[in-house]
Design a protein around this motif. Structure first.
Motif, mmCIF file in Angstrom:
data_model
loop_
_atom_site.group_PDB
_atom_site.id
_atom_site.type_symbol
_atom_site.label_atom_id
_atom_site.label_comp_id
_atom_site.label_asym_id
_atom_site.label_seq_id
_atom_site.Cartn_x
_atom_site.Cartn_y
_atom_site.Cartn_z
ATOM 1 N N ASP A 94 0.811 -1.221 0.000
ATOM 2 C CA ASP A 94 0.000 0.000 0.000
ATOM 3 C C ASP A 94 0.845 1.272 0.000
ATOM 4 O OD1 ASP A 94 -2.467 -1.436 0.238
ATOM 5 O OD2 ASP A 94 -1.978 -1.771 2.351
ATOM 6 N N ILE A 95 2.155 1.133 0.177
ATOM 7 C CA ILE A 95 3.029 2.293 0.319
ATOM 8 C C ILE A 95 3.510 2.800 -1.038
ATOM 9 C CG2 ILE A 95 5.234 3.101 1.248
ATOM 10 C CD1 ILE A 95 4.779 1.236 3.610
ATOM 11 N N VAL A 96 3.377 4.106 -1.229
ATOM 12 C CA VAL A 96 3.871 4.798 -2.422
ATOM 13 C C VAL A 96 5.159 5.503 -2.009
ATOM 14 C CG1 VAL A 96 3.370 6.615 -4.092
ATOM 15 C CG2 VAL A 96 1.512 5.175 -3.225
ATOM 16 N N THR A 97 6.233 5.300 -2.783
ATOM 17 C CA THR A 97 7.523 5.901 -2.454
ATOM 18 C C THR A 97 7.924 6.901 -3.534
ATOM 19 O OG1 THR A 97 8.177 3.826 -1.409
ATOM 20 C CG2 THR A 97 9.924 5.371 -1.897
ATOM 21 N N TYR A 98 8.450 8.040 -3.119
ATOM 22 C CA TYR A 98 8.961 9.039 -4.066
ATOM 23 C C TYR A 98 10.088 9.810 -3.396
ATOM 24 C CZ TYR A 98 6.477 12.676 -1.501
ATOM 25 O OH TYR A 98 6.051 13.538 -0.526
ATOM 26 N N ARG A 99 10.814 10.579 -4.195
ATOM 27 C CA ARG A 99 11.871 11.451 -3.660
ATOM 28 C C ARG A 99 11.363 12.890 -3.692
ATOM 29 N NH1 ARG A 99 16.809 9.292 -2.681
ATOM 30 N NH2 ARG A 99 17.136 7.213 -3.539
ATOM 31 N N ASN A 100 11.550 13.587 -2.593
ATOM 32 C CA ASN A 100 11.118 14.980 -2.531
ATOM 33 C C ASN A 100 12.183 15.888 -3.153
ATOM 34 O OD1 ASN A 100 13.106 15.225 -0.581
ATOM 35 N ND2 ASN A 100 11.679 15.451 1.135
ATOM 36 N N ALA A 101 11.969 17.189 -3.066
ATOM 37 C CA ALA A 101 12.895 18.149 -3.665
ATOM 38 C C ALA A 101 14.288 18.089 -3.037
ATOM 39 C CB ALA A 101 12.329 19.568 -3.533
ATOM 40 N N SER A 102 14.376 17.620 -1.797
ATOM 41 C CA SER A 102 15.665 17.479 -1.112
ATOM 42 C C SER A 102 16.309 16.128 -1.376
ATOM 43 C CB SER A 102 15.468 17.649 0.395
ATOM 44 O OG SER A 102 14.891 18.888 0.679
ATOM 45 N N LYS A 103 15.736 15.376 -2.308
ATOM 46 C CA LYS A 103 16.227 14.041 -2.687
ATOM 47 C C LYS A 103 16.086 13.007 -1.564
ATOM 48 C CE LYS A 103 17.638 15.597 -6.656
ATOM 49 N NZ LYS A 103 16.652 15.718 -7.670
ATOM 50 N N GLU A 104 15.225 13.287 -0.586
ATOM 51 C CA GLU A 104 14.954 12.334 0.483
ATOM 52 C C GLU A 104 13.839 11.392 0.043
ATOM 53 O OE1 GLU A 104 15.729 15.332 4.239
ATOM 54 O OE2 GLU A 104 13.758 15.260 3.315
ATOM 55 N N VAL A 105 13.947 10.133 0.423
ATOM 56 C CA VAL A 105 12.902 9.166 0.109
ATOM 57 C C VAL A 105 11.746 9.372 1.084
ATOM 58 C CG1 VAL A 105 12.303 6.719 0.013
ATOM 59 C CG2 VAL A 105 14.526 7.493 -0.821
ATOM 60 N N VAL A 106 10.550 9.508 0.535
ATOM 61 C CA VAL A 106 9.354 9.720 1.343
ATOM 62 C C VAL A 106 8.392 8.573 1.063
ATOM 63 C CG1 VAL A 106 7.436 11.285 1.845
ATOM 64 C CG2 VAL A 106 9.653 12.215 1.195
ATOM 65 N N GLU A 107 7.841 7.989 2.117
ATOM 66 C CA GLU A 107 6.872 6.906 1.974
ATOM 67 C C GLU A 107 5.505 7.415 2.401
ATOM 68 O OE1 GLU A 107 8.553 3.787 4.375
ATOM 69 O OE2 GLU A 107 9.658 2.996 2.659
ATOM 70 N N CYS A 108 4.480 7.083 1.593
ATOM 71 C CA CYS A 108 3.126 7.555 1.836
ATOM 72 C C CYS A 108 2.119 6.442 1.557
ATOM 73 C CB CYS A 108 2.789 8.720 0.905
ATOM 74 S SG CYS A 108 3.878 10.128 1.021
ATOM 75 N N VAL A 109 0.914 6.619 2.079
ATOM 76 C CA VAL A 109 -0.221 5.797 1.671
ATOM 77 C C VAL A 109 -1.206 6.742 0.992
ATOM 78 C CG1 VAL A 109 0.007 3.951 3.361
ATOM 79 C CG2 VAL A 109 -1.284 5.986 3.957
#
Length: 101
Positions: free
Chosen positions: A39-54
């Protein structure tokens, strides 16, 4: 030929601290037994940090809610308070304090 009109959803990224009871209710409805890795969506934010979301959707908006230990705790607390027939509430300071312990 018929032209089909596609609805463009507004996309919103939300941190758990900004969740209101409506959003918590949507989360608990979609993930009554909690969410898992699928269920987790992963992306990189503007700071190149990996962010996990639902993701939770309404008719016009797709919300990406950042995953954290505090989100799980907030969902559990909300569900428990609903079962007690009390007015559900979210106390971010209480969640932060319990995570620090």
């Amino acid at each position: 030929m018929r032209k089909t009109q596609t609805t463009v959803l507004k996309r919103v990224i939300v941190d758990y601290k900004k969740l209101d009871n409506t959003m918590l209710n949507l989360l608990v409805e979609k993930f009554p037994d909690g969410y898992d890795d699928d269920d987790i969506v992963t992306y990189r934010n503007a700071s190149k940090e990996v962010v996990e979301c639902v993701e939770v959707r309404t008719e016009d908006t797709a919300y990406l809610i950042k995953v954290s230990k505090r989100l799980v705790m907030a969902m559990e607390d909300y569900e428990e308070s609903e079962n007690d027939d009390d007015e559900p509430s979210l106390d971010a300071e209480e969640l932060e304090a319990s995570e620090e312990e």
